[in-house]
Design a protein around this motif. Structure first.
Motif, short mmCIF file in Angstrom:
data_model
loop_
_atom_site.label_atom_id
_atom_site.label_comp_id
_atom_site.label_asym_id
_atom_site.label_seq_id
_atom_site.Cartn_x
_atom_site.Cartn_y
_atom_site.Cartn_z
N SER A 101 41.47 -19.06 24.42
CA SER A 101 40.29 -18.97 23.54
C SER A 101 39.51 -19.37 24.08
CB SER A 101 40.69 -20.24 22.50
OG SER A 101 41.54 -21.19 23.19
N MET A 102 39.61 -20.20 25.46
CA MET A 102 38.84 -21.58 26.02
C MET A 102 38.20 -22.31 25.44
SD MET A 102 37.92 -19.26 28.44
CE MET A 102 36.21 -18.37 28.73
N ALA A 103 38.15 -22.69 24.18
CA ALA A 103 38.92 -23.74 23.62
C ALA A 103 39.41 -24.64 22.65
CB ALA A 103 37.36 -23.78 22.68
N PRO A 104 39.42 -26.14 22.05
CA PRO A 104 40.31 -26.06 21.51
C PRO A 104 41.22 -25.33 20.56
CG PRO A 104 38.95 -28.34 22.56
CD PRO A 104 38.44 -26.37 23.15
N LEU A 105 42.15 -25.13 20.12
CA LEU A 105 42.56 -24.52 19.20
C LEU A 105 43.29 -25.72 17.73
CD1 LEU A 105 44.27 -20.93 20.04
CD2 LEU A 105 41.88 -21.41 19.40
N GLU A 106 41.81 -26.19 16.65
CA GLU A 106 43.37 -27.53 15.94
C GLU A 106 44.00 -26.72 15.01
OE1 GLU A 106 41.16 -29.74 12.22
OE2 GLU A 106 39.50 -28.39 13.36
N LEU A 107 44.93 -27.23 14.79
CA LEU A 107 45.84 -26.85 13.95
C LEU A 107 44.79 -27.23 12.34
CD1 LEU A 107 48.83 -26.31 13.56
CD2 LEU A 107 49.68 -28.83 12.85
N ASP A 108 45.83 -25.56 11.72
CA ASP A 108 44.89 -25.17 10.50
C ASP A 108 43.79 -25.20 10.29
OD1 ASP A 108 47.70 -24.11 9.60
OD2 ASP A 108 48.12 -26.99 9.08
N GLY A 109 42.78 -25.58 11.89
CA GLY A 109 41.21 -24.99 11.68
C GLY A 109 40.87 -24.03 11.45
N VAL A 120 37.96 -20.72 13.26
CA VAL A 120 39.34 -19.23 14.01
C VAL A 120 38.00 -20.11 15.34
CG1 VAL A 120 38.91 -17.16 14.51
CG2 VAL A 120 39.96 -17.93 12.40
N VAL A 121 39.09 -19.65 16.62
CA VAL A 121 37.72 -19.28 17.68
C VAL A 121 37.84 -18.47 18.35
CG1 VAL A 121 37.48 -20.80 19.84
CG2 VAL A 121 38.42 -22.05 17.95
N THR A 122 36.34 -18.00 18.85
CA THR A 122 35.99 -16.79 19.28
C THR A 122 36.24 -16.81 20.69
OG1 THR A 122 35.55 -16.00 16.97
CG2 THR A 122 34.75 -14.58 19.13
N GLY A 133 39.01 -12.66 22.79
CA GLY A 133 39.37 -12.63 21.31
C GLY A 133 38.99 -14.00 19.87
N LYS A 134 39.64 -13.54 19.10
CA LYS A 134 39.38 -14.47 17.73
C LYS A 134 41.01 -14.96 17.80
CE LYS A 134 36.12 -12.19 15.09
NZ LYS A 134 35.35 -12.88 15.14
#
Length: 271
Positions: free
Chosen positions: A129-137, A139-141, A145-146
């Motif tokens: 994802s190349m960035a932090p993924l927030e729980l229930d936050g 979408v990170v592109t 991909g997404k």
């Protein structure tokens, strides 16, 4: 701090911003550029324990990549050194073809900030994802991909990481956010090296997320995907062609061990 990493962080503007999420994103971008997912040590049956000194020597000094428990071990070390509130956890990967892979054999980093939880993962090769993924936050592109992280009860955990497929969201892995220690890396390593259902102890895989897409090499082909949807697949006609491809696209130390892997295969081949 390793001099090369510190120099790259300076070039990114890491020390000029106070935004922690931008800082983590810069770190993940640097990791993606330097350290591919590659299972050569698994195939070469290198059984060294996973320790900070081993990770430092293999990756920072030699420039090798690794599998999740090595990539995210180094990421953990760097994040902690830079003052981030992270801890280690283990997840179970889900394959669209075969279902759940060996239980809790994907190492991840979890970051907590102001009551929110994020996954920080550099150990997924061409699915970063190349960035932090927030729980229930949101979408990170990324060029791969997404991605999203959400609460969902499954057989293997209460939180899932997902990637957008052609039509719908696909489950990548599930976990329970229970902290684990460094010893868990060696539990995972043992399973990846020796379990009969391990996807990484049978054939080569080198995979990386690039600024404009992804690249992967296995024993049969090179696969290059661009962010605009363009795909190029190049079958290998010989071991020499495979090695030349690895030499062209990856660090010299990766190529050196790929040569050892090919030689090992030749010696094991029945006459």
């Amino acid at each position: 701090m390793d001099e090369k990493l510190e120099s790259l962080l300076k070039q990114k503007g890491y020390f000029q911003t106070k935004d922690e999420f931008k800082r983590i994103t810069y770190i993940l971008e640097i990791f993606a550029s330097l350290y591919p997912f590659e299972n050569l040590d698994v195939l070469l049956e290198k059984e060294n324990p996973i320790t900070p000194s081993y990770i430092t020597e293999k990756m920072l000094r030699r420039g090798r990549g690794g599998v999740c428990y090595e990539l995210n071990a180094l990421l953990y070390m760097v994040l902690k050194e830079l003052g981030f509130n992270v801890y280690l956890a283990s997840a179970t990967v889900e394959s669209p073809k075969t279902g759940w892979i060996i239980d809790r054999t994907h190492a991840i980093n979890i970051y907590e900030k102001q009551g929110k939880m994020y996954v920080i993962d550099s150990g997924s090769g061409n699915n970063l994802s190349m960035a932090p993924l927030e729980l229930d936050g949101p979408v990170v592109t990324s060029p791969a991909g997404k991605f999203r992280l959400r609460t969902k009860t499954t057989e293997r955990g209460t939180i899932v990481s997902e990637k957008m497929g052609e039509k719908d969201w696909l489950l990548r892995y599930a976990f329970v956010p229970t902290p684990v220690g460094w010893e868990d890396f060696n539990r995972i390593k043992k399973m990846i090296h020796h379990h009969g259902e391990s996807p990484f102890n049978k054939s080569l895989l080198i995979a990386q997320t690039l600024p404009d897409g992804t690249i992967s090499v296995n024993d049969e082909r090179l696969l290059r995907k661009w962010s605009d949807g363009t795909v190029k697949k190049v079958p290998f006609t010989s071991e020499e062609e495979k090695l030349n491809t690895i030499k062209k696209h990856f660090h010299p130390s990766v190529y050196e061990d790929a040569v050892k892997y090919v030689e090992q295969k030749k010696q094991q081949k029945p006459i």
